[in-house]
Scaffold this motif. Structure first.
Motif, PDB file in Angstrom:
ATOM      1  N   ARG A   1       0.851  -1.191   0.000  1.00 13.60           N
ATOM      2  CA  ARG A   1       0.000   0.000   0.000  1.00 13.60           C
ATOM      3  C   ARG A   1       0.888   1.242   0.000  1.00 13.60           C
ATOM      4  N   SER A   2       0.519   2.234  -0.797  1.00 17.80           N
ATOM      5  CA  SER A   2       1.419   3.352  -1.058  1.00 17.80           C
ATOM      6  C   SER A   2       0.754   4.696  -0.810  1.00 17.80           C
ATOM      7  N   ALA A   3       1.569   5.682  -0.447  1.00 14.70           N
ATOM      8  CA  ALA A   3       1.079   7.044  -0.231  1.00 14.70           C
ATOM      9  C   ALA A   3       2.137   8.031  -0.687  1.00 14.70           C
ATOM     10  N   ILE A   4       1.687   9.160  -1.200  1.00 16.43           N
ATOM     11  CA  ILE A   4       2.598  10.236  -1.588  1.00 16.43           C
ATOM     12  C   ILE A   4       2.711  11.229  -0.437  1.00 16.43           C
ATOM     13  N   VAL A   5       3.889  11.777  -0.248  1.00 20.30           N
ATOM     14  CA  VAL A   5       4.099  12.847   0.730  1.00 20.30           C
ATOM     15  C   VAL A   5       3.902  14.157  -0.022  1.00 20.30           C
ATOM     16  N   PRO A   6       2.780  14.867   0.198  1.00 23.72           N
ATOM     17  CA  PRO A   6       2.434  16.000  -0.665  1.00 23.72           C
ATOM     18  C   PRO A   6       3.152  17.309  -0.336  1.00 23.72           C
ATOM     19  N   LYS A   7       3.844  17.350   0.799  1.00 26.01           N
ATOM     20  CA  LYS A   7       4.639  18.528   1.145  1.00 26.01           C
ATOM     21  C   LYS A   7       5.666  18.109   2.193  1.00 26.01           C
ATOM     22  N   ASP A   8       6.606  18.996   2.522  1.00 28.38           N
ATOM     23  CA  ASP A   8       7.607  18.666   3.536  1.00 28.38           C
ATOM     24  C   ASP A   8       6.945  18.520   4.902  1.00 28.38           C
ATOM     25  N   TYR A   9       7.338  17.474   5.645  1.00 24.67           N
ATOM     26  CA  TYR A   9       6.827  17.254   7.001  1.00 24.67           C
ATOM     27  C   TYR A   9       7.985  17.007   7.948  1.00 24.67           C
ATOM     28  N   ASP A  10       7.823  17.438   9.194  1.00 25.01           N
ATOM     29  CA  ASP A  10       8.826  17.160  10.221  1.00 25.01           C
ATOM     30  C   ASP A  10       8.514  15.831  10.908  1.00 25.01           C
ATOM     31  N   TYR A  11       8.390  14.770  10.102  1.00 30.14           N
ATOM     32  CA  TYR A  11       8.130  13.433  10.605  1.00 30.14           C
ATOM     33  C   TYR A  11       9.232  12.501  10.112  1.00 30.14           C
ATOM     34  N   ALA A  12       9.581  11.529  10.959  1.00 28.93           N
ATOM     35  CA  ALA A  12      10.345  10.368  10.491  1.00 28.93           C
ATOM     36  C   ALA A  12       9.334   9.279  10.126  1.00 28.93           C
ATOM     37  N   PHE A  13       9.813   8.077   9.799  1.00 29.10           N
ATOM     38  CA  PHE A  13       8.880   7.001   9.466  1.00 29.10           C
ATOM     39  C   PHE A  13       9.421   5.673   9.974  1.00 29.10           C
ATOM     40  N   ALA A  14       8.498   4.733  10.222  1.00 28.77           N
ATOM     41  CA  ALA A  14       8.843   3.472  10.873  1.00 28.77           C
ATOM     42  C   ALA A  14       9.403   2.449   9.897  1.00 28.77           C
ATOM     43  N   SER A  15      10.034   1.412  10.460  1.00 26.53           N
ATOM     44  CA  SER A  15      10.797   0.464   9.639  1.00 26.53           C
ATOM     45  C   SER A  15       9.944  -0.451   8.786  1.00 26.53           C
ATOM     46  N   TYR A  16       8.663  -0.606   9.117  1.00 27.69           N
ATOM     47  CA  TYR A  16       7.861  -1.464   8.235  1.00 27.69           C
ATOM     48  C   TYR A  16       7.312  -0.681   7.041  1.00 27.69           C
ATOM     49  N   LEU A  17       7.827   0.535   6.887  1.00 24.75           N
ATOM     50  CA  LEU A  17       7.629   1.298   5.662  1.00 24.75           C
ATOM     51  C   LEU A  17       8.991   1.502   5.006  1.00 24.75           C
ATOM     52  N   PHE A  18       9.005   1.701   3.707  1.00 26.37           N
ATOM     53  CA  PHE A  18      10.215   2.220   3.068  1.00 26.37           C
ATOM     54  C   PHE A  18       9.788   3.331   2.128  1.00 26.37           C
ATOM     55  N   ARG A  19      10.735   4.203   1.826  1.00 22.74           N
ATOM     56  CA  ARG A  19      10.401   5.299   0.906  1.00 22.74           C
ATOM     57  C   ARG A  19      11.304   5.244  -0.308  1.00 22.74           C
ATOM     58  N   ILE A  20      10.744   5.711  -1.406  1.00 26.68           N
ATOM     59  CA  ILE A  20      11.541   5.859  -2.621  1.00 26.68           C
ATOM     60  C   ILE A  20      11.261   7.238  -3.198  1.00 26.68           C
ATOM     61  N   ARG A  21      12.181   7.696  -4.003  1.00 24.82           N
ATOM     62  CA  ARG A  21      11.958   8.901  -4.802  1.00 24.82           C
ATOM     63  C   ARG A  21      12.193   8.511  -6.253  1.00 24.82           C
ATOM     64  N   PRO A  22      11.138   8.556  -7.066  1.00 22.77           N
ATOM     65  CA  PRO A  22      11.301   8.149  -8.466  1.00 22.77           C
ATOM     66  C   PRO A  22      11.969   9.238  -9.297  1.00 22.77           C
ATOM     67  N   ASN A  23      12.593   8.820 -10.351  1.00 21.46           N
ATOM     68  CA  ASN A  23      13.186   9.741 -11.324  1.00 21.46           C
ATOM     69  C   ASN A  23      12.068  10.261 -12.224  1.00 21.46           C
ATOM     70  N   ARG A  24      11.821  11.565 -12.187  1.00 20.31           N
ATOM     71  CA  ARG A  24      10.715  12.156 -12.951  1.00 20.31           C
ATOM     72  C   ARG A  24      10.883  12.002 -14.458  1.00 20.31           C
ATOM     73  N   LYS A  25      12.080  11.657 -14.873  1.00 20.34           N
ATOM     74  CA  LYS A  25      12.291  11.394 -16.301  1.00 20.34           C
ATOM     75  C   LYS A  25      11.407  10.234 -16.765  1.00 20.34           C
ATOM     76  N   TYR A  26      11.137   9.285 -15.834  1.00 16.86           N
ATOM     77  CA  TYR A  26      10.342   8.106 -16.173  1.00 16.86           C
ATOM     78  C   TYR A  26       8.914   8.185 -15.642  1.00 16.86           C
ATOM     79  N   ILE A  27       8.749   8.651 -14.403  1.00 17.27           N
ATOM     80  CA  ILE A  27       7.426   8.683 -13.784  1.00 17.27           C
ATOM     81  C   ILE A  27       7.472   9.623 -12.585  1.00 17.27           C
ATOM     82  N   ASN A  28       6.407  10.397 -12.375  1.00 14.21           N
ATOM     83  CA  ASN A  28       6.391  11.240 -11.173  1.00 14.21           C
ATOM     84  C   ASN A  28       5.762  10.481 -10.011  1.00 14.21           C
ATOM     85  N   SER A  29       5.877  11.034  -8.818  1.00 16.96           N
ATOM     86  CA  SER A  29       5.443  10.328  -7.610  1.00 16.96           C
ATOM     87  C   SER A  29       3.943  10.072  -7.595  1.00 16.96           C
ATOM     88  N   ALA A  30       3.159  11.052  -8.040  1.00  8.68           N
ATOM     89  CA  ALA A  30       1.707  10.900  -8.030  1.00  8.68           C
ATOM     90  C   ALA A  30       1.265   9.764  -8.944  1.00  8.68           C
TER      91      ALA A  30
END
Length: 431
Positions: free
Chosen positions: A93-122
Motif C-alpha cells: 500500500r502506497s502514499a505520496i508525501v504532498p509537502k515537507d513534514y517534520d516526521y520520520a517514518f517506521a521500519s515497516y515502511l520504506f520510501r523511494i523517490r522516483p526519477n521524474r524522467k520516467y514517472i512522477n510520484s503521483a
C-alpha cells in the motif's frame, strides 16, 4: 521457487521498464521503539496513511539522534510503501508525501523517490494502488507469517511507461485531491474548536499531580476499583469541569442508546465489515472488507446504521470513532466497538464529543482488564456528557457535513487518477 509466483495473475504491458530503473533513492524507516506520550520525534506508521496521503503520526521516538532524524524526515514527493504486515492486502500500500513534514517514518515502511524522467510520484502511487499495480505487488511479495514486499522486491516489478501528458494530468488530479482533503480537515478542526469553545476547554488544564488520597469508603467500597490510575486527580478535575457546565450534563446511559445486541450473519449473504483499521483520523470509515457470513470472524456481530456513531472500547484505540455514512448503512462492525445513537445530541456533535480530550480521558479512566484493557458498558453508561446547546450542535453538524462532502470529492479525484492509469494500460496508450 515459490509456486505462487508462477501462478500469479499478471498483465502484459506494451511498454514497461523495470522498477529498478526509476528509483533515484530508497530507504528503510527506523526500527527504534516508539511511544504514545509525545516524547521525541514524531514517527509515521501505516496507521497514518490517509487514503493516498499521510496524516499526523500518533507515536514518537525518543531514541533517535538528530542526524538520524534529519535523514528520515519526509520531503515533498517522497513515496511511502508498506513493506511488511500480517495482512497481505496492506503490503505494498502506497502514499505520496504532498509537502515537507517534520516526521520520520517506521521500519515497516520504506520510501523511494522516483526519477521524474520516467514517472512522477503521483502517477507511481496511482499505479501501485491500482488493480494492475496490486497484481505486480502480490506477484513479487513474499508471504509467510508476515507478508513482505521489500525495496529489493520493488525493484523487480514492471512499471508501465506513461506519457508526459498523462504524468502531468495524474499529478494535477492528485494535488487537487490533496487541497480538498486539507480543506476538509480544516472544517473538521473548526467543528472541534466549536466544541472546545463551548465547553471552555481552551484554558482548561487538569491536574498533573499523580498522587491522590482516598479512604476505602471513598474508593473500593464505592467503585469496586483498586487500581491507582482510576483515582488520578485529573479525572476529578474533568468531572468537576463537566458538572459545572452552564447547560448541564447527563450520564451517557440517559441520552444514548447503546446498540450492542449480537447479530448472527447468514452464511451465504455478503456483508461489509468494519474493523479498527478502517477508522480514519477525522471520524470517517476508510473502506472495509466485504465477505460472506461464513467467512467473517466471530467478532463481526454488530449491525450499524446511517448516523450511528461507533466508538472503540479498547484503551489503545479510544480515538477510533466514526460517524456511519450512507455507504455503510447495514454493515457489520467488530464487537470491539460500541454503537451509539442519541436523541439529545446530533450524530456529528456526538462524534466530535467522543474525539475530544475530555471524553477520551474519562473513557480511559473507565478502562480495566489485564491482557486486553477496555471500557465496559457499565462504566461507559456512567460517563457524564455535556448537554450542548442546539444552535452550537447545528454549527458543529454543518462543519462536519461540509468536511465529509469535501473528503468525498477528494476521494473521487483519487479514484479518477487511479482509473485514468488503468484505462491507459487497458488501451495500450501508456507511452
Amino acid at each position: 521457487m515459490e509456486s505462487e509466483f508462477y501462478n500469479s495473475d499478471t498483465v502484459s504491458y506494451q511498454n514497461t521498464i523495470n522498477a529498478s530503473q526509476i528509483i533515484d533513492f530508497s530507504q528503510y524507516g527506523t526500527s527504534k521503539e516508539l511511544n504514545e506520550i509525545g516524547k521525541g520525534y514524531p514517527v509515521l506508521r501505516l496507521n497514518e496513511f490517509n487514503y493516498s496521503f499521510i496524516s499526523h503520526p500518533d507515536k514518537y521516538c525518543s531514541l533517535l539522534d538528530m542526524d538520524t532524524y534529519r535523514s528520515l524526515q519526509l520531503r515533498k514527493d517522497d513515496v511511502l510503501i508498506c513493506r511488511t504486515n500480517g495482512n497481505p492486502k496492506f503490503v505494498g500500500r502506497s502514499a505520496i508525501v504532498p509537502k515537507d513534514y517534520d516526521y520520520a517514518f517506521a521500519s515497516y515502511l520504506f520510501r523511494i523517490r522516483p526519477n521524474r524522467k520516467y514517472i512522477n510520484s503521483a502517477t507511481l502511487v496511482a499505479f501501485l494502488n491500482s488493480k494492475y499495480g496490486r497484481l505486480e505487488i502480490e506477484k513479487y511479495s513474499m508471504v509467510g507469517n508476515q507478508a513482505n514486499f521489500s525495496p529489493a522486491k520493488f525493484r523487480e516489478i514492471s512499471i508501465p511507461v506513461f506519457s508526459k501528458g498523462l504524468n502531468d494530468e495524474i499529478e494535477d488530479i492528485t494535488y487537487r485531491a490533496f487541497h480538498k482533503l486539507e480543506m476538509s480537515e480544516s472544517l473538521y478542526s473548526e467543528a472541534a474548536n466549536e466544541m472546545l469553545d463551548c465547553l471552555n476547554l481552551n484554558d482548561f488544564t487538569a491536574s498533573s499531580n499523580p498522587c491522590n488520597v482516598k479512604t476505602l469508603k471513598e474508593s473500593f467500597i464505592e467503585t469496586g476499583r483498586l487500581d491507582a490510575e482510576y483515582y488520578q486527580l485529573k479525572y476529578d478535575d474533568i468531572l468537576h469541569h463537566i458538572q459545572v457546565y452552564k447547560n448541564g450534563s447527563k450520564d451517557l446511559g440517559e441520552i444514548c442508546e447503546i446498540k450492542d445486541a449480537n447479530f448472527t450473519p447468514q452464511k451465504n449473504v455478503s456483508y461489509k465489515y468494519v474493523e479498527l483499521a478502517n477508522i480514519g483520523k477525522y471520524g470517517n470509515i476508510i473502506g472495509c472488507s466485504q465477505q460472506k457470513g461464513e467467512f467473517l470472524p466471530s467478532r463481526a456481530r454488530r449491525i450499524i446504521s446511517k448516523n450511528d456513531v461507533i466508538i472503540s472500547s479498547l484503551e489503545g484505540s479510544l480515538d477510533s470513532c466514526a460517524l456511519v455514512e450512507e455507504d455503510y448503512d447495514g454493515a457489520l462492525c467488530s464487537t470491539g466497538f460500541y454503537v451509539l445513537k442519541s436523541n439529545v445530541l446530533n450524530p456529528e456533535t456526538l462524534l466530535v464529543m467522543f474525539k475530544s480530550p475530555l471524553i477520551k480521558d474519562l473513557m480511559k479512566k473507565g478502562c480495566s482488564g489485564t491482557i486486553l484493557t477496555a471500557i465496559g458498558r457499565q462504566e461507559l453508561e456512567c460517563i457524564p456528557i455535556p448537554l450542548i446547546q442546539q444552535e452550537i450542535q447545528e454549527e458543529i453538524a454543518k462543519h462536519v457535513q461540509n468536511s465529509i462532502a469535501l473528503r468525498k470529492e477528494s476521494l473521487q479525484l483519487l479514484e479518477d487518477a487511479k482509473l485514468t492509469v488503468e484505462e491507459a494500460i487497458q488501451n495500450g496508450g501508456v507511452k
